[in-house]
Structure formats: C-alpha cells, structure tokens
Design an enzyme around this catalytic site. Structure first.
Site, PDB file in Angstrom:
ATOM      1  N   ALA A 231       9.177  -4.366   0.097  1.00 27.41           N
ATOM      2  CA  ALA A 231       9.214  -2.902   0.170  1.00 27.41           C
ATOM      3  C   ALA A 231       8.728  -2.376   1.508  1.00 27.41           C
ATOM      4  O   ALA A 231       8.772  -1.168   1.754  1.00 27.41           O
ATOM      5  CB  ALA A 231       8.364  -2.304  -0.962  1.00 27.41           C
TER       6      ALA A 231
ATOM      7  N   THR B  18      15.944  22.487   5.834  1.00 25.18           N
ATOM      8  CA  THR B  18      16.791  22.301   7.010  1.00 25.18           C
ATOM      9  C   THR B  18      18.126  23.037   6.907  1.00 25.18           C
ATOM     10  O   THR B  18      18.635  23.534   7.900  1.00 25.18           O
ATOM     11  CB  THR B  18      17.052  20.799   7.249  1.00 25.18           C
ATOM     12  OG1 THR B  18      17.628  20.221   6.080  1.00 25.18           O
ATOM     13  CG2 THR B  18      15.753  20.080   7.575  1.00 25.18           C
TER      14      THR B  18
ATOM     15  N   LYS C 113      20.365   5.763   2.282  1.00 23.30           N
ATOM     16  CA  LYS C 113      20.629   6.097   3.688  1.00 23.30           C
ATOM     17  C   LYS C 113      21.315   4.955   4.429  1.00 23.30           C
ATOM     18  O   LYS C 113      21.771   5.127   5.564  1.00 23.30           O
ATOM     19  CB  LYS C 113      19.326   6.501   4.376  1.00 23.30           C
ATOM     20  CG  LYS C 113      18.770   7.811   3.839  1.00 23.30           C
ATOM     21  CD  LYS C 113      17.411   8.139   4.422  1.00 23.30           C
ATOM     22  CE  LYS C 113      16.925   9.495   3.885  1.00 23.30           C
ATOM     23  NZ  LYS C 113      16.758   9.515   2.422  1.00 23.30           N
TER      24      LYS C 113
ATOM     25  N   GLY D  66       0.801  -1.215   0.000  1.00 23.68           N
ATOM     26  CA  GLY D  66       0.000   0.000   0.000  1.00 23.68           C
ATOM     27  C   GLY D  66       0.835   1.267   0.000  1.00 23.68           C
ATOM     28  O   GLY D  66       0.298   2.367  -0.120  1.00 23.68           O
TER      29      GLY D  66
ATOM     30  N   GLY E 296       7.387  12.606  -4.807  1.00 24.18           N
ATOM     31  CA  GLY E 296       5.986  12.427  -4.463  1.00 24.18           C
ATOM     32  C   GLY E 296       5.694  11.274  -3.545  1.00 24.18           C
ATOM     33  O   GLY E 296       4.532  10.982  -3.267  1.00 24.18           O
ATOM     34  N   SER E 297       6.723  10.579  -3.040  1.00 22.74           N
ATOM     35  CA  SER E 297       6.455   9.446  -2.143  1.00 22.74           C
ATOM     36  C   SER E 297       5.974   9.959  -0.796  1.00 22.74           C
ATOM     37  O   SER E 297       6.145  11.133  -0.447  1.00 22.74           O
ATOM     38  CB  SER E 297       7.712   8.601  -1.964  1.00 22.74           C
ATOM     39  OG  SER E 297       8.710   9.346  -1.297  1.00 22.74           O
TER      40      SER E 297
ATOM     41  N   TYR F 273      -5.912   0.675   5.654  1.00 27.89           N
ATOM     42  CA  TYR F 273      -6.397   1.692   4.720  1.00 27.89           C
ATOM     43  C   TYR F 273      -5.557   1.726   3.449  1.00 27.89           C
ATOM     44  O   TYR F 273      -6.082   1.859   2.341  1.00 27.89           O
ATOM     45  CB  TYR F 273      -6.390   3.070   5.397  1.00 27.89           C
ATOM     46  CG  TYR F 273      -6.935   4.161   4.523  1.00 27.89           C
ATOM     47  CD1 TYR F 273      -8.305   4.264   4.283  1.00 27.89           C
ATOM     48  CD2 TYR F 273      -6.080   5.074   3.908  1.00 27.89           C
ATOM     49  CE1 TYR F 273      -8.813   5.261   3.465  1.00 27.89           C
ATOM     50  CE2 TYR F 273      -6.579   6.069   3.087  1.00 27.89           C
ATOM     51  CZ  TYR F 273      -7.948   6.158   2.875  1.00 27.89           C
ATOM     52  OH  TYR F 273      -8.449   7.133   2.047  1.00 27.89           O
TER      53      TYR F 273
END
Length: 623
Positions: A364, A473, A411, A291, A451-452, A318
């Site tokens: 994922a 930042t 990361k 999702g 857009g994630s 959801y």
C-alpha cells in the site's frame, strides 16, 4: 449500602426460590379449599411440599438460575424460570406417585402450584430490577430538548428506553415510512406518520432536533431522512452503526451529529471469512505503507484473521509509531513487528524478507497526492511508485511469498497525471513478474476513500471550521467514494480470490459531485450557503473532471463476489521491458518533471501527459 458478594447474592436468591416453592404449595391448597384447608389434607400438603422443595432445589441449581444478577433480569432469565417450573410440574407428581404419597393431593394443585411459583419467581426479579433502576436513575425525566425519532424498530425501542433516563433529550414523536407502524405507541411515544410529515410534526411539537435511528437501513434511506430533517430546519443526529452496536463498542445512547460519511457510506462487505482465515491464519503477513490510511486499516483487518506475525513496513516514523501504539494498547495484542524502511532500498528489503519470510504481502506504500507529484516531485513519484513496487515484488518472489497484492487506483486508468501513470506502470510491473508457478501477483484498483489522508472531506471540514469558503475545483467534477474499511476488506477479498496476473476493479457505485458533497457538508454543519460560500478554483495540474475505472482498451469479467470484477487488460510486458524500466529508474541523475512525463508517456501510451504539462507550466508561471 455495601454490595453483597456474588456468592452471597446467589445464596439469597436460591433461598428465596426454595421458600417460594414451599409457599406456592401452601397457597395452592389454600385456594383449592376456599381459604380453609381441611385437617385431613394436611399430611398430603406436607408430603407435596417436601417433595416440591427438594426437587425444585435440585432443578433450580442444575439449570443455572443463579449465575446472573436480579438487577439485570431479562427475557432469557424468565425463560429459564418457565422451564424450571415446567420440569417441576412434571417431576413432583411423579415423585409423589413413586412414594405413594399423592393419594389425597387435589389434582388442581398440580396445576396451580407451578403457575404460582413461576409468577412469584418472575415477579420478584422484575420488581427488584425496577426498584434498582429507580434508585440508580431516579424519576423519568420530562425535561430536555424535544426530538423527533426517525425510524421505528428494536434499536428505536432501546433508544427510547435509554432516553427515559436522559435529562438532555425527550422524544416527542416517531416517524417511519412503513405503514404497519402508523399509529402505534412505543414506550409512550406515538408513531406520527411517514418522513414526509417531518416539517409539520417539528412545528407542532416544537422539535429542533431529529435523531435518525436507522442503523441497518440502506444509504439512500438514511440520506433521504437526513435531507428531509435538514430541510425542515432540524439539527440531524444519528445513533451508532449496527456493526458498532453488535460489537459492544458503543451503546444506542451515544447519539452524535450525523456526518457526511454516514450518507456516503455503502452496504456492508460480505467477506469469505473461511477463505481469509486459510490465506492469513498462522502465516507471516507484511503490509507496506502500514502507517497510511489504507495500510493501517489493512493491518487492523488482517489481525482479525490471526496471522502468526504482522510485519508493519513504513518509511514515516511518526505514522509507524501511531499504528504501533494502537496495537500495543489493544486488549488482545497481536504479534507484530514495526519495521522502518524504504521500498526503494533493496538491501533493507532483503534484510526484512530474510528475517520474517512473509507468506503474503500487501503493498500500500505509494506517493499518491496528484498535484504535489506533478510539480518538482515527478521523479520521486516514479521511483517510489514504480521502482519501489518492482524491488518489493521481486523480493517477495525471491523469498517465496505466496501472494503479493498491489493496492492501485482508478487514476491509473487513462492517466492524466504523473501519479496515475506511475501506478499504471506499477500494475504492469506486477503482471510482468507473474509466472505459471511461484508468487501470485494480484492488483486491486479503486477510487477515493472517505477520510483518507489528503482526501477532500477532511479538507472541507477544516475550511468549515475556519468559516469558509469551501474550495471546489470545478462545478461538474465527480469522484467515486468508498469507506476505508470497505476498501481494505475488498483488497483482502481480492487477494484471496486472485490466482495471479489479474487486475481487480472494485464496484464503486455511482460517482458523486464534489460540489454537492460540499453543499451537504455545509448543511450538515448547521450552516447555509449564505453563511459559508463555495468557491470554484479551476482544475488542478493533472486533475481529471471524471475518474474512470477501466481504460478504453479494457473490459471486465464478473467474479463470485458482487463488489469485485476483473479487468480484462492488455497482454503483460516481458523481461526486456522490466529491464528497461529498472535501468531508467536506477540512473544516478535526477531528471526534470518534463523529461519524466515524456518517459512515462512513451511507456504508458494512454497517458495524456501533454495536457498535464501545459497545466503544470501555467501553475508554475502563476507562482
């Protein structure tokens, strides 16, 4: 007037063409004899007309001239007419010779008649289409907002054609840097010069908008066009992408405001469709985190390769409902199962793998919000990202999956935060489970996606809607960006290419300054920095100034795909290491953030957790 049914329209069109065949021979004889046909040639005219009508009726119907509608007559229809008339031009004389009836037929009529027939058939169709379009759309509009169109070519011609019937827009000029277009007139609109002329042209023609009609151009070209148009004080619009135009999802006339994604987008990924069909077609494929941003796009891409079943595994009810409803409403519904579950629950994993037996697993599911995982949630991040990967990967191995693909992150490279350190451990878990035979474990590492969920662009968009300020930042902070579809496609491609144990690194292009990105968004929204200011708030806990795609101990090897490289990583840990990791993460107590950071630092030597811990304590003290 009530529309005729298709079969009646076909019968009328057929009758028209047969009568045109007879009329063109009469015209040919009439023209040949200077508008007065001698009585002695009338039998030859009758023979030629009878032969032509019968042959043309057969040829026209055989070539399928009546499957379409005159209202949509186009170049392919005219080509079919030309072919039919050419065949008739050869067949009619042959038949007359065979019947010995062509002695008195003038040779010039053999050429005149088919030319006249082609002209009558083509002209009547074009005239009908023109009349129908006039009836539907009325007169061409000369009102509407004056706009400059940037880019000349086929898409621009289609755009101009559709704008002719629009009361909203009126094209007053075209700009294109290609010298060969200079001075040409496309559908009554002149190419005025290159993009550098945009300010002058806008002032002279009183244009307040510019439409970028460059769907196939490179990102750098589109970006330059948008910057020049914006600097000239124009509202920048664009036509849909070339892929959307080809797929039929949209039309050229669906003009919209240009978005930042249009300027950060990248060149299209070329996929090995044949290989991916071999990997996915007819097999059960499982996607965890189905999702989420990446998981849902992976699912959309996977269904194109016709899996036997797609298992959508997701903890968030959801989010799972959203992708389920999308697939249920699809025109071609894929075979899928919406399955709620937690990757940390081994019993649930066994039940799902026992029932569906997926051949390919794309993992994922992850906690990936960096600041949130730093404060009060470090243990949850470690359990979900590391233990969840271990349990899922082991289930895939035990139930005979062919491939397991872990979606990782840049990361994980020299991590300065809990999220990155846990994803680095997840990579090592997959490498430690790799054996010479059995399930092949593949890791794919990439940067931010446009857009994630939780990404900077939706956040900036929301801040602009509130009137600002935009919060960045640090003035020098940079990030790599790619689109969600591109990331998903490259994950699939890496999954196909992986033989087990590799870490694939996606080609991320050049890093983008977040401050520049914020300024672009302000400008594209029609504001200036005087209207919406940009505030610099300082680096967040665990946040790097610049992300990296490789650690200090890694180098890369090329692959056959230009956007994928393989990280030459350190040796994979063994079973003893895996057992220690599982024992640590399965303990009943919930360690605090500092303890989790110390343990991560012991297992991931490149994790710079001391600096991260200081930043966290500062935030907690301020709070």
């Amino acid at each position: 007037m009530k529309q005729l049914k298709p079969r009646y329209r076909a019968a009328l069109a057929f009758s028209h063409d047969v009568l045109a065949s007879a009329a063109c021979w009469l015209l040919a004889f009439w023209l040949r004899f200077n508008l007065d046909i001698p009585e002695g040639f009338l039998p030859a005219l009758a023979a030629a007309t009878a032969a032509a009508v019968s042959l043309h009726a057969l040829i026209f119907w055989s070539l399928g001239l009546y499957r379409g509608s005159w209202r949509y007559a186009s170049l392919p229809d005219l080509k079919r007419i030309a072919i039919a008339c050419l065949i008739g031009a050869l067949a009619v004389p042959a038949l007359l010779v065979l019947l010995r009836a062509g002695a008195n037929v003038p040779r010039s009529t053999y050429l005149l008649a088919p030319l006249l027939l082609a002209a009558i058939m083509s002209g009547s169709r074009i005239a009908y289409r023109a009349l129908r379009e006039r009836a539907l759309y009325g007169h061409i509009h000369l009102t509407g907002e004056p706009v400059l169109v940037i880019g000349a070519g086929d898409v621009t011609i289609n755009l101009l054609r559709e704008m002719e019937h629009s009361s909203q827009w009126r094209a007053v000029g075209i700009l294109d840097d290609e010298p060969s277009w200079g001075g040409q007139v496309l559908l009554g609109v002149k190419v005025l010069g290159g993009l550098s002329e945009i300010r002058r042209c806008a002032q002279q023609l009183d244009a307040r908008h510019a439409i970028i009609s460059l769907p196939t151009a490179s990102v750098s070209v589109r970006r330059r066009a948008a910057e020049l148009a914006s600097a000239a004080g124009l509202t920048v619009l664009t036509v849909p992408s070339y892929d959307d135009l080809l797929s039929g999802k949209v039309t050229v006339s669906q003009i919209r405001r240009i978005e930042l994604e249009d300027l950060l987008g990248r060149d299209q990924v070329v996929l090995d469709d044949g290989g991916l069909h071999q990997l996915l077609k007819g097999k059960v494929v499982m996607v965890t985190g189905a999702g989420g941003s990446i998981g849902s796009e992976l699912a959309r891409q996977i269904v194109k390769f016709e899996p036997a079943r797609l298992v959508l595994f997701e903890l968030n009810e959801y989010a799972l409902y959203g992708i389920e409803q999308e697939f249920l409403s699809a025109e071609k519904k894929p075979a899928f199962s919406a399955t709620i579950g937690d990757v940390r629950n081994p019993a649930r994993l066994r039940a799902v793998f026992s029932r569906f037996k997926p051949a390919v697993v794309f993992h994922a599911a992850a906690y990936k919000h960096v600041p949130m995982m730093e404060i009060d949630n470090a243990w949850e991040a470690a359990q979900n990202n590391v233990l969840g990967t271990l349990l899922l990967a082991r289930a895939a191995r035990d139930y005979g999956a062919e491939k397991f693909v872990l979606v990782s992150t840049d990361k994980a490279v020299n991590p300065t935060n809990v999220m990155g350190a846990t994803k680095r451990l997840s990579e090592q878990v997959c490498q430690a489970l790799q054996r010479p035979a059995g399930t092949r474990f593949v890791v794919v590492r990439f940067g931010n996606v446009l857009g994630s969920t939780g990404s900077v662009i939706p956040k900036f968009r929301e801040q602009i809607s509130r009137g600002g300020p935009l919060t960045v930042t640090h003035p020098e902070i940079t990030r790599y960006f790619m689109s969600i579809p591109e990331a998903a496609q490259l994950v699939l491609q890496a999954g196909l290419m992986g033989n087990g144990g590799e870490i694939f690194v996606l080609e991320m292009g050049e890093p983008v300054k977040i401050a520049d990105l914020a300024r672009d968004m302000v400008r594209l929204s029609g504001f200036s920095e005087e209207d919406i200011r940009i505030d610099f708030t300082g680096l967040r806990p665990g946040e790097k100034l610049h992300e990296e795609l490789l650690s200090d101990r890694e180098s890369t090897l090329p692959t056959p795909h230009p956007k994928l490289r393989i990280a030459r990583a350190a040796a994979a840990p063994g079973e003893t290491w895996l057992a220690e990791i599982e024992t640590w993460l399965s303990q009943p107590r919930s360690p605090g953030d500092d303890e989790v950071r110390r343990e991560l630092g012991r297992r991931v030597p490149e994790y710079q957790f001391a600096a991260a811990g200081v930043a966290v304590r500062e935030v907690q003290e301020k709070g």
